[in-house]
Design an enzyme around this catalytic site. Structure first.
Site, PDB file in Angstrom:
ATOM      1  N   GLU A 140      30.382  10.180   8.873  1.00 13.21           N
ATOM      2  CA  GLU A 140      30.232   8.751   9.162  1.00 13.21           C
ATOM      3  C   GLU A 140      28.755   8.475   9.426  1.00 13.21           C
ATOM      4  OE1 GLU A 140      32.516   8.016  12.685  1.00 13.21           O
ATOM      5  OE2 GLU A 140      31.457   9.541  13.851  1.00 13.21           O
ATOM      6  N   ASP A 170      25.172   4.286  18.870  1.00  4.21           N
ATOM      7  CA  ASP A 170      25.073   3.815  17.483  1.00  4.21           C
ATOM      8  C   ASP A 170      23.837   2.957  17.245  1.00  4.21           C
ATOM      9  OD1 ASP A 170      27.517   5.053  16.844  1.00  4.21           O
ATOM     10  OD2 ASP A 170      28.647   3.318  17.523  1.00  4.21           O
TER      11      ASP A 170
END
Length: 303
Positions: free
Chosen positions: A187, A20
């Site tokens: 997402e 991430d």
């Protein structure tokens, strides 16, 4: 702070599993913020307790800073150091992070603050910025963007994408969230601006590719432009980060490319990003060579 061996290939961090990615450029240095996957080999499921920070002045030589933030630094959080992003304003650095709330079912977004890009960071509010009782249970993957006029925005979402304005103090929403309608949103939103165009990149469908949309206004409408990055090797998720640094554009993402890597043991990678004459983005080609000390490649070879 620890200097790491020079990395000219992907993944760029090899002694830990990182995920991430988010990055900022500050005073001629790139600060890279990542999740930290700690799931033992042979097991499945996310084990993520803290976030990591690395810095580089050339995208090759990286330094690892002491852990700047842990999920439980938010006293109201149960844990789970999920995706995050950092922004700089008025001499302070604000870290927006997705965690699991200890009192409300599901995820929440907290904001921490520091006077240095490498931290240490502390909870800026003492409570969650967003919880699932205020908007939606899809509280995950915050992305912060500050426009040219100084207005800051926060984006987030799982299956649906939302955004809201932030007050100047960067610790409060300024108005109700608004849903953004883009195809295949899963997402991992990321927003950047180049010239007159705004770009919304995100995890697309599942397993996740990265797709993007463009708009002349941060408030839309957003026009879907297609796939930016294909499925990452050995990993079902992806999260894009795009920065410009010393005249070059970079696309930062994660895959499962390390030995014993996978969807729960991910690794951050960096490749070059290119734009077409009409301001659309060329599809990013994932490489094992990475940025090669500044050598730039596109589909035609070295440039």
């Amino acid at each position: 702070m620890t200097s790491l061996p020079p990395r000219t290939g992907n993944p760029i961090i090899r002694h830990k599993f990182t995920s991430d990615p988010a990055a900022i450029v500050y005073n001629g240095t790139v600060y890279l913020y990542t999740g930290h996957d700690e799931s033992p080999p042979g097991t499945q499921g996310y084990v993520m307790n803290d976030w990591l920070c690395f810095s580089s002045e050339d995208m090759i030589h990286w330094k690892e800073h002491p852990v700047p933030l842990k999920a439980k630094d938010f006293a109201w959080a149960k844990g789970d150091a999920y995706a995050s992003q950092v922004a700089h304003r008025d001499g302070k650095f604000y870290w927006y992070a997705a965690v699991t709330h200890a009192s409300f079912k599901g995820g929440a977004i907290g904001v921490a603050v520091a006077s240095s890009p490498a931290g240490p960071f502390t909870d800026a509010r003492g409570s969650a910025l967003i919880t699932n009782d205020e908007a939606t249970r899809t509280i995950i993957d915050p992305a912060v963007f500050i426009d040219d006029d100084g207005q800051a925005f926060l984006f987030w979402g799982k299956s649906k994408c939302y955004y809201a304005r932030l007050k100047r103090n960067m610790t409060e929403l300024d108005g109700a969230p608004t849903e953004i309608s883009v195809p295949g949103f899963e997402e991992g939103a990321h927003v950047h601006k180049r010239g007159e165009w705004y770009y919304l990149s995100y995890g697309f469908e599942f397993p996740e590719k990265v797709a993007y949309a463009m708009s002349r206004s941060i408030d839309g409408p957003w026009e879907f432009k297609g796939i930016l990055n294909e499925l990452a090797g050995n990993c079902q998720t992806n999260r894009p980060c795009i920065i410009d640094f010393k005249g070059t554009s970079y696309f930062i993402y994660h895959n499962g490319g390390l030995p014993q890597g996978g969807s729960h043991r991910r690794s951050v990678c960096i490749d070059h990003l290119y734009y077409n004459a009409d301001s659309t983005m060329k599809r990013v080609i994932m490489t094992t060579e990475g940025v090669l000390g500044g050598t730039r490649y596109d589909l035609r070879g070295t440039i």
